[in-house]
Scaffold this active site. Structure first.
Site, PDB file in Angstrom:
ATOM      1  N   GLU A 185       0.799  -1.237   0.000  1.00 61.73           N
ATOM      2  CA  GLU A 185       0.000   0.000   0.000  1.00 61.73           C
ATOM      3  C   GLU A 185       0.825   1.278   0.000  1.00 61.73           C
ATOM      4  O   GLU A 185       0.588   2.178   0.809  1.00 61.73           O
ATOM      5  CB  GLU A 185      -0.973  -0.007   1.189  1.00 61.73           C
ATOM      6  CG  GLU A 185      -1.909  -1.198   1.197  1.00 61.73           C
ATOM      7  CD  GLU A 185      -2.766  -1.310   2.458  1.00 61.73           C
ATOM      8  OE1 GLU A 185      -2.712  -0.404   3.305  1.00 61.73           O
ATOM      9  OE2 GLU A 185      -3.464  -2.330   2.595  1.00 61.73           O
ATOM     10  N   GLU A 237      -6.058 -10.788  -1.377  1.00 63.21           N
ATOM     11  CA  GLU A 237      -6.903 -10.606  -0.184  1.00 63.21           C
ATOM     12  C   GLU A 237      -8.387 -10.595  -0.543  1.00 63.21           C
ATOM     13  O   GLU A 237      -9.177  -9.824   0.015  1.00 63.21           O
ATOM     14  CB  GLU A 237      -6.527  -9.302   0.524  1.00 63.21           C
ATOM     15  CG  GLU A 237      -5.046  -9.203   0.872  1.00 63.21           C
ATOM     16  CD  GLU A 237      -4.673  -7.966   1.682  1.00 63.21           C
ATOM     17  OE1 GLU A 237      -5.581  -7.289   2.203  1.00 63.21           O
ATOM     18  OE2 GLU A 237      -3.463  -7.695   1.795  1.00 63.21           O
TER      19      GLU A 237
HETATM   20  O1  9MR Z   1      -7.068  -8.675   8.617  1.00 66.16           O
HETATM   21  C1  9MR Z   1      -6.195  -7.798   9.295  1.00 66.16           C
HETATM   22  C2  9MR Z   1      -6.818  -7.380  10.612  1.00 66.16           C
HETATM   23  O2  9MR Z   1      -6.888  -8.491  11.481  1.00 66.16           O
HETATM   24  C3  9MR Z   1      -5.999  -6.263  11.239  1.00 66.16           C
HETATM   25  O3  9MR Z   1      -6.667  -5.809  12.400  1.00 66.16           O
HETATM   26  C4  9MR Z   1      -5.864  -5.135  10.236  1.00 66.16           C
HETATM   27  C5  9MR Z   1      -5.067  -3.989  10.833  1.00 66.16           C
HETATM   28  O4  9MR Z   1      -4.707  -3.050   9.910  1.00 66.16           O
HETATM   29  O5  9MR Z   1      -5.235  -5.621   9.070  1.00 66.16           O
HETATM   30  C6  9MR Z   1      -6.000  -6.568   8.414  1.00 66.16           C
HETATM   31  O6  9MR Z   1      -5.374  -6.964   7.215  1.00 66.16           O
HETATM   32  C7  9MR Z   1      -5.175  -5.962   6.226  1.00 66.16           C
HETATM   33  C8  9MR Z   1      -3.946  -6.340   5.459  1.00 66.16           C
HETATM   34  O7  9MR Z   1      -2.868  -6.505   6.319  1.00 66.16           O
HETATM   35  C9  9MR Z   1      -3.623  -5.321   4.380  1.00 66.16           C
HETATM   36  N1  9MR Z   1      -4.762  -5.073   3.523  1.00 66.16           N
HETATM   37  C10 9MR Z   1      -6.010  -4.785   4.199  1.00 66.16           C
HETATM   38  C11 9MR Z   1      -6.322  -5.892   5.203  1.00 66.16           C
HETATM   39  C12 9MR Z   1      -7.697  -5.698   5.809  1.00 66.16           C
HETATM   40  O8  9MR Z   1      -7.727  -4.523   6.561  1.00 66.16           O
END
Ligand code: 9MR
Length: 386
Positions: free
Chosen positions: A179, A295
Site C-alpha cells: 500500500e 486478499e
Molecule cells: O485482517 C487484518 C486485521 O486483522 C488487522 O486488524 C488489520 C489492521 O490493519 O489488518 C487486516 O489486514 C489488512 C492487510 O494486512 C492489508 N490489507 C487490508 C487488510 C484488511 O484490513
C-alpha cells in the site's frame, strides 16, 4: 448489419440502467431498486458446480494456487483448521508477520507465531506466503519514539534482512511493500505519505526489494496494493500510479517479481469495468510481472438482510471478478482474506447496521460451502490453464 448498432445500443441502454441502479445504492439511496434489479438478474444465474473437489484441487487443475489468510488462534479451532487444510494450497499469516507482531522492542524479534504458522503450512503440504515487510500500519508502539531520519535505513535493512533470512527458501512469495500508493495524499508521484517515505524518500521501495532479494533468492517478491479493481476516478488514479511505479522499478532493474491485487470487493458498489481491468492486468503482465490476487473477499455490509439474496449477490461478485482476472494467465494465485465467515476482519471493520452476521467468504459461519464457494469453484473450473 443494419440491426447491429441498434442491438448494441439497446444493450448499452440496458447496462446503463443497471449501472444507474447500482450507483444509486453506492450513495445509499435506493436499496430496494437495487434489490429488485439485482435479484432479477441474479435469479437467472446458476451456481451449479460439478463434483465435490476442493478449491485447491480445482485451482491446481488449471495451474493456479488457491489459499487464504488466517491467524494462529483460528487454527486452534479444529473444525476450522480441517476445512482450511481441505480447501487451501497456500497460507498467508493475516497479522503474524507484521512489524507489531514481530517486534516487541527495538532490539528483539519474536517469531513464535509466524514460525508456528509456517510449521502448520508445511505439515499440511501448503505453501506459505509472507505479509508484509514494509507498511505504514501495524507498526509497534515504540516505532514513533525510536525511528527517525538518522536510523530508519538501519531499522528497515535489519528488519527485512532478519525476516527474509529466517524464511529464505521456505516462502512461496512475500509482500515486500504494501500500500505505498495514495493519490489523495497529493504528491506528484502519487506515493502515500508514510514514515518510510518521510525518512528515506521515494527510493525506500527499491531499497526494500533489493534487501529482500539479497537474503531470499527463491521467494516471489511482491508489491501489494489496494483499490485497483473499480471503475471510478480513484480506481483509475490508483491503477495509473501503480503502473508508473512498477515501470519505474523495472526500468531500474529492481528485483520485483509480481503485483499483489488485494481485491477487497464491495457487494453494493458499481460493477468494475472488465475492459479496463483486463487492460491493466495485461500492462502489468507485459512488464514481465506475475499477478497474485492476495486478499479477496466481498463486503456485504449494505446488502439485503435475507441470506439467500445476500449470498447470491456476494457469489456473483466473486464469479464476475474471477472470470475477468483469471483470463489473464499472469495471475498465478488467488487468496481469500479468511476462509469462513466465522473468522473475518469485516465482522469488526465493516459490521452491518442491523447487526446481522457478515457473510463475505466462501464458507459459512458453520463451515458449510456457500454460493460464494460455488462461484469460485465455477470460475476455477472455467478458467484457462496457465
Ligand atoms: O485482517 C487484518 C486485521 O486483522 C488487522 O486488524 C488489520 C489492521 O490493519 O489488518 C487486516 O489486514 C489488512 C492487510 O494486512 C492489508 N490489507 C487490508 C487488510 C484488511 O484490513
Amino acid at each position: 448489419m443494419m440491426f447491429k448498432p441498434l442491438q448494441s445500443r439497446r444493450h448499452f441502454l440496458h447496462a446503463g440502467l443497471f449501472l444507474a441502479g447500482m450507483s444509486a445504492v453506492a450513495v445509499g439511496k435506493t436499496l430496494s431498486d437495487y434489490r429488485s434489479q439485482a435479484v432479477e438478474d441474479l435469479q437467472k444465474r446458476s451456481f451449479e458446480v460439478s463434483g465435490q473437489g476442493s478449491l485447491k484441487k480445482r485451482a491446481a487443475a488449471i495451474g493456479l494456487i488457491y489459499g487464504a489468510a488466517t491467524m494462529r488462534p483460528y487454527l486452534a479451532d479444529l473444525d476450522f483448521s480441517s476445512s482450511f487444510i481441505r480447501e487451501c494450497g497456500i497460507l498467508a499469516p493475516e497479522n503474524e508477520l507484521k512489524w507489531d507482531a514481530l517486534r516487541p522492542s527495538p532490539s528483539q524479534f519474536d517469531f513464535r507465531n509466524a514460525d508456528w504458522l509456517l510449521g502448520f503450512a508445511r505439515r499440511n503440504s501448503m505453501l506459505f506466503r509472507g505479509h508484509t515487510l514494509v507498511w505504514h500500519m501495524q507498526l509497534p508502539q515504540w516505532f514513533k519514539e525510536v525511528v527517525n531520519h538518522q536510523n530508519a535505513e538501519k531499522f528497515l535493512q535489519e528488519h527485512i534482512a532478519t525476516v527474509t533470512k529466517r524464511y529464505a527458501g521456505q516462502m512461496h512469495s512475500i509482500d515486500v511493500v504494501n500500500e505505498a500508493i495514495e493519490p489523495a495524499d497529493g504528491r506528484r508521484d502519487q506515493l502515500r505519505k508514510t514514515p518510510w517515505l518521510e525518512f528515506l524518500g521515494p527510493d525506500y521501495i527499491e531499497f526494500a526489494f533489493r534487501t529482500a532479494a539479497a537474503y531470499d533468492s527463491k521467494a516471489i517478491l511482491v508489491y501489494n496494493e489496494l483499490g485497483l479493481e473499480y471503475d471510478t476516478a480513484d480506481g483509475d488514479a490508483r491503477r495509473n500510479a501503480v503502473l508508473k511505479l512498477l515501470e519505474r522499478l523495472k526500468s531500474k532493474g529492481t528485483p520485483i517479481h509480481a503485483l499483489g491485487i488485494q481485491s477487497h470487493l464491495v457487494g453494493h458498489s458499481i460493477p468494475f469495468n472488465s475492459d479496463k481491468l483486463r487492460k491493466f492486468l495485461a500492462s502489468v503482465a507485459s512488464l514481465g510481472l506475475k499477478i497474485l490476487i492476495t486478499e479477496l473477499d466481498v463486503v456485504d455490509q449494505k446488502l439485503a438482510l435475507d441470506f439467500a439474496i445476500r449470498d447470491r449477490i456476494v457469489a456473483a461478485r466473486y464469479q464476475d471478478y474471477l472470470k475477468v482476472v483469471l483470463r489473464e494467465r499472469a495471475v498465478i494465485a488467488v487468496l481469500t482474506w479468511g476462509l469462513s465467515d466465522r473468522y473475518t476482519w469485516h465482522s469488526s471493520y465493516n459490521p452491518r447496521k442491523d447487526l446481522a452476521p457478515v457473510r463475505p467468504l466462501p464458507l459459512s459461519n458453520s463451515l458449510k460451502r456457500k454460493l460464494a464457494w460455488n462461484a469460485m469453484a465455477i470460475a476455477f473450473d472455467q478458467a484457462p490453464k496457465r
